[in-house]
Motif scaffolding. Structure first.
Motif, PDB file in Angstrom:
ATOM      1  N   PHE A   1     -14.397  63.679 -19.878  1.00  0.00           N
ATOM      2  CA  PHE A   1     -15.286  63.880 -21.028  1.00  0.00           C
ATOM      3  C   PHE A   1     -16.149  65.129 -20.854  1.00  0.00           C
ATOM      4  O   PHE A   1     -16.267  65.959 -21.762  1.00  0.00           O
ATOM      5  N   LEU A   2     -16.753  65.291 -19.683  1.00  0.00           N
ATOM      6  CA  LEU A   2     -17.598  66.452 -19.418  1.00  0.00           C
ATOM      7  C   LEU A   2     -16.787  67.749 -19.448  1.00  0.00           C
ATOM      8  O   LEU A   2     -17.217  68.754 -20.019  1.00  0.00           O
ATOM      9  N   MET A   3     -15.609  67.728 -18.851  1.00  0.00           N
ATOM     10  CA  MET A   3     -14.780  68.928 -18.799  1.00  0.00           C
ATOM     11  C   MET A   3     -14.322  69.359 -20.187  1.00  0.00           C
ATOM     12  O   MET A   3     -14.423  70.525 -20.560  1.00  0.00           O
ATOM     13  N   VAL A   4     -13.812  68.414 -20.958  1.00  0.00           N
ATOM     14  CA  VAL A   4     -13.290  68.732 -22.290  1.00  0.00           C
ATOM     15  C   VAL A   4     -14.395  69.261 -23.191  1.00  0.00           C
ATOM     16  O   VAL A   4     -14.210  70.242 -23.927  1.00  0.00           O
ATOM     17  N   ASN A   5     -15.569  68.636 -23.129  1.00  0.00           N
ATOM     18  CA  ASN A   5     -16.646  69.019 -24.037  1.00  0.00           C
ATOM     19  C   ASN A   5     -17.260  70.375 -23.703  1.00  0.00           C
ATOM     20  O   ASN A   5     -17.894  70.989 -24.573  1.00  0.00           O
ATOM     21  N   MET A   6     -17.098  70.861 -22.488  1.00  0.00           N
ATOM     22  CA  MET A   6     -17.625  72.176 -22.140  1.00  0.00           C
ATOM     23  C   MET A   6     -16.704  73.303 -22.603  1.00  0.00           C
ATOM     24  O   MET A   6     -17.060  74.474 -22.551  1.00  0.00           O
ATOM     25  N   GLU A   7     -15.483  72.965 -23.038  1.00  0.00           N
ATOM     26  CA  GLU A   7     -14.555  73.919 -23.654  1.00  0.00           C
ATOM     27  C   GLU A   7     -14.291  75.142 -22.774  1.00  0.00           C
ATOM     28  O   GLU A   7     -14.316  76.285 -23.228  1.00  0.00           O
ATOM     29  N   LEU A   8     -14.025  74.883 -21.497  1.00  0.00           N
ATOM     30  CA  LEU A   8     -13.666  75.965 -20.576  1.00  0.00           C
ATOM     31  C   LEU A   8     -12.187  75.799 -20.206  1.00  0.00           C
ATOM     32  O   LEU A   8     -11.364  75.718 -21.101  1.00  0.00           O
ATOM     33  N   ILE A   9     -11.844  75.758 -18.920  1.00  0.00           N
ATOM     34  CA  ILE A   9     -10.440  75.604 -18.529  1.00  0.00           C
ATOM     35  C   ILE A   9     -10.021  74.142 -18.696  1.00  0.00           C
ATOM     36  O   ILE A   9     -10.669  73.240 -18.165  1.00  0.00           O
ATOM     37  N   VAL A  10      -8.938  73.929 -19.418  1.00  0.00           N
ATOM     38  CA  VAL A  10      -8.471  72.573 -19.699  1.00  0.00           C
ATOM     39  C   VAL A  10      -7.729  72.010 -18.494  1.00  0.00           C
ATOM     40  O   VAL A  10      -6.985  72.722 -17.817  1.00  0.00           O
ATOM     41  N   ASN A  11      -7.940  70.745 -18.212  1.00  0.00           N
ATOM     42  CA  ASN A  11      -7.154  70.034 -17.209  1.00  0.00           C
ATOM     43  C   ASN A  11      -5.690  70.028 -17.674  1.00  0.00           C
ATOM     44  O   ASN A  11      -5.406  69.626 -18.796  1.00  0.00           O
ATOM     45  N   PRO A  12      -4.735  70.473 -16.836  1.00  0.00           N
ATOM     46  CA  PRO A  12      -3.329  70.507 -17.247  1.00  0.00           C
ATOM     47  C   PRO A  12      -2.818  69.161 -17.764  1.00  0.00           C
ATOM     48  O   PRO A  12      -1.950  69.124 -18.640  1.00  0.00           O
ATOM     49  N   GLY A  13      -3.371  68.062 -17.235  1.00  0.00           N
ATOM     50  CA  GLY A  13      -2.961  66.743 -17.699  1.00  0.00           C
ATOM     51  C   GLY A  13      -3.297  66.500 -19.153  1.00  0.00           C
ATOM     52  O   GLY A  13      -2.614  65.738 -19.847  1.00  0.00           O
ATOM     53  N   ASP A  14      -4.361  67.136 -19.632  1.00  0.00           N
ATOM     54  CA  ASP A  14      -4.712  67.065 -21.053  1.00  0.00           C
ATOM     55  C   ASP A  14      -4.097  68.223 -21.826  1.00  0.00           C
ATOM     56  O   ASP A  14      -3.746  68.085 -23.000  1.00  0.00           O
ATOM     57  N   GLY A  15      -3.949  69.363 -21.151  1.00  0.00           N
ATOM     58  CA  GLY A  15      -3.452  70.558 -21.810  1.00  0.00           C
ATOM     59  C   GLY A  15      -2.042  70.410 -22.344  1.00  0.00           C
ATOM     60  O   GLY A  15      -1.742  70.830 -23.468  1.00  0.00           O
TER      61      GLY A  15
ATOM     62  N   ARG B   1     -23.135  64.724 -28.947  1.00  0.00           N
ATOM     63  CA  ARG B   1     -23.963  65.669 -29.706  1.00  0.00           C
ATOM     64  C   ARG B   1     -24.762  66.575 -28.764  1.00  0.00           C
ATOM     65  O   ARG B   1     -24.865  67.784 -29.011  1.00  0.00           O
ATOM     66  N   GLN B   2     -25.328  65.988 -27.706  1.00  0.00           N
ATOM     67  CA  GLN B   2     -26.118  66.788 -26.769  1.00  0.00           C
ATOM     68  C   GLN B   2     -25.257  67.859 -26.079  1.00  0.00           C
ATOM     69  O   GLN B   2     -25.692  69.000 -25.917  1.00  0.00           O
ATOM     70  N   LEU B   3     -24.035  67.499 -25.687  1.00  0.00           N
ATOM     71  CA  LEU B   3     -23.155  68.463 -25.041  1.00  0.00           C
ATOM     72  C   LEU B   3     -22.700  69.538 -26.027  1.00  0.00           C
ATOM     73  O   LEU B   3     -22.558  70.710 -25.648  1.00  0.00           O
ATOM     74  N   ALA B   4     -22.487  69.142 -27.268  1.00  0.00           N
ATOM     75  CA  ALA B   4     -22.079  70.123 -28.292  1.00  0.00           C
ATOM     76  C   ALA B   4     -23.163  71.170 -28.500  1.00  0.00           C
ATOM     77  O   ALA B   4     -22.869  72.355 -28.713  1.00  0.00           O
TER      78      ALA B   4
END
Length: 212
Positions: free
Chosen positions: A120-134, A200-203
């Protein structure tokens, strides 16, 4: 951007902890790491090394699906290598071996929460995607299907590959069990709950970073 990067790195460490805790329960690992876990059990390669290799394969799949080379996808290769080192670090750090069912079950619940929180934290920061999700996202974009539906299909494919490899090479099943089912069922739900309370806070953090 500093806060954004810190949250992203925190997510990586929490995700890695969740995946390793999951593997320590003996109840079965989450579908996305079932193949590298089974391979590590049947070879001399470490769990982290197998995870790195599996993730790089997923990066190659993304490149084939998109039919173009992009920096955002290529950056997942060094991520895969470093994440594999993190997996091996946690694996050596946590001396959990053959816990009782009750202890293993509670460790499993903690592992699922950590996996969900880290992702959740990784995806919401919109940086390098985890290959498992990518790679799931790549198939979802190309086919026009919802991410959740594609995720279910790819998880089933991973489980099938793990079954075939385990039975053909070792004669019995590695990495699949109750933990696999619960991880598949609860991880997405936990992410949805986290998004409801923290999304919302992370966005806002990401938006301010982009404006700055």
């Amino acid at each position: 951007m500093f806060k954004r990067i810190c949250i992203y790195i925190l997510g990586i460490f929490i995700l890695g902890l969740g995946l390793v805790l999951n593997s320590k329960t003996g109840l079965g690992v989450s579908p996305i790491i079932s193949v590298p876990f089974a391979c590590s059990q049947m070879s001399s390669l470490s769990f982290g090394r197998c995870t790195s290799i599996a993730y790089i394969v997923l990066v190659i799949i993304q490149l084939l699906v998109y039919r173009k080379i992009t920096l955002s996808v290529l950056l997942q290769i060094p991520f895969s290598y470093l994440f594999g080192l993190l997996i091996d670090f946690y694996n050596a750090l946590l001396p959990i071996s053959h816990p009782s069912f009750i202890v293993a079950f509670f460790i499993l619940l903690l592992a699922i929460f950590c996996t969900a929180l880290g992702a959740f934290l990784m995806v919401n920061m919109e940086l390098i995607v985890n290959p498992g999700d990518g790679y799931v996202n790549a198939f979802a974009k190309v086919t026009g299907k919802p991410f959740g539906k594609v995720k279910l299909i790819t998880d089933c494919i991973m489980i099938t590959i793990t079954l075939v490899l385990s039975l053909s090479l070792a004669g019995h099943i590695y990495g699949l069990g109750l933990g696999t089912i619960l991880a598949a069922m609860l991880t997405g739900t936990t992410i949805s709950v986290l998004d409801h309370f923290l999304g919302r806070q992370l966005a806002v953090i990401v938006l301010r970073s982009k404006k700055g």
